[in-house]
Design an enzyme around this catalytic site. Structure first.
Site, PDB file in Angstrom:
ATOM      1  N   HIS A 278       0.855  -1.190   0.000  1.00 24.13           N
ATOM      2  CA  HIS A 278       0.000   0.000   0.000  1.00 24.13           C
ATOM      3  C   HIS A 278       0.892   1.242   0.000  1.00 24.13           C
ATOM      4  CE1 HIS A 278       0.910  -0.955   4.246  1.00 24.13           C
ATOM      5  NE2 HIS A 278       1.111   0.346   4.312  1.00 24.13           N
TER       6      HIS A 278
ATOM      7  N   HIS B 196       5.823   6.093  -1.863  1.00 26.32           N
ATOM      8  CA  HIS B 196       6.614   4.875  -1.989  1.00 26.32           C
ATOM      9  C   HIS B 196       5.815   3.690  -1.470  1.00 26.32           C
ATOM     10  CE1 HIS B 196       7.257   5.993   2.190  1.00 26.32           C
ATOM     11  NE2 HIS B 196       7.537   4.712   2.422  1.00 26.32           N
TER      12      HIS B 196
END
Length: 190
Positions: A42, A127
């Protein structure tokens, strides 16, 4: 509850990333890294930590408004990077990064306004964490391999509030479990 706001990539993107990671795990030294798995992939937009149950309704309402004010945007995983001299290896993104940063700022502001202690504000770096280590590692070979990686593009259409359930068993290698407890469509009023 231990909570964070996130963007969750779709199945076709996680499948492409899983194939890329299979190759990375064959590189020398890969066994010294703790690799994340598909259930944990995620993009954390704002980490809230332990949130008092009484604050969750207001936080949820504010996150819903943040999602409503943010238009859907396109993303693709692209390349990678590191934090902490090889202590964390991650996949980066391209596409609607500016909108993603705006959504991250709104998710953080929602928490502050709901009374969730947030600490110091830092510029958001999108990220997706691939691996971690307690020690510094030379991850250049992984970064070189990730440099040519691009996932399928997708349209981010929702903001998720995710609960993180930390391991309690003490079994080595056990990972946190993540559960989306709420989802809101982006740009719902648009």
């Amino acid at each position: 509850m231990r909570l964070f706001a996130a963007v969750l990539p779709p199945e076709n993107v996680t499948a492409a990333l899983a194939a890329e990671l299979a190759a990375l795990k064959k590189l020398p030294g890969a066994d010294r890294l703790r690799w994340t798995g598909r259930p944990g992939w995620h993009f954390t937009l704002a980490f809230y930590g332990e949130v008092d149950d009484d604050l969750v309704p207001d936080l949820s309402a504010r996150l819903e408004r943040a999602a409503d004010r943010t238009e859907p945007f396109s993303l693709a995983l692209r390349g990678g990077g590191q934090f902490g001299h090889g202590r964390a290896l991650w996949a980066g993104v391209e596409g609607g990064v500016r909108t993603m940063r705006l959504l991250a700022d709104r998710a953080e502001a929602a928490a502050r306004k709901a009374g969730v202690p947030m600490g110091e504000h830092r510029r958001y770096t999108p990220h997706l964490t691939l691996a971690r280590s307690r020690e510094s590692h030379d991850v250049r070979a992984y970064l070189d391999a990730l440099a040519g990686f691009t996932s399928p593009e997708w349209t981010v259409e929702e903001l998720a509030l995710v609960r993180s359930n930390l391991p309690k068993s003490g079994v080595p290698g056990e990972r946190p479990r993540y559960e989306a407890v709420a989802r809101w469509p982006l740009g719902a009023s648009g």
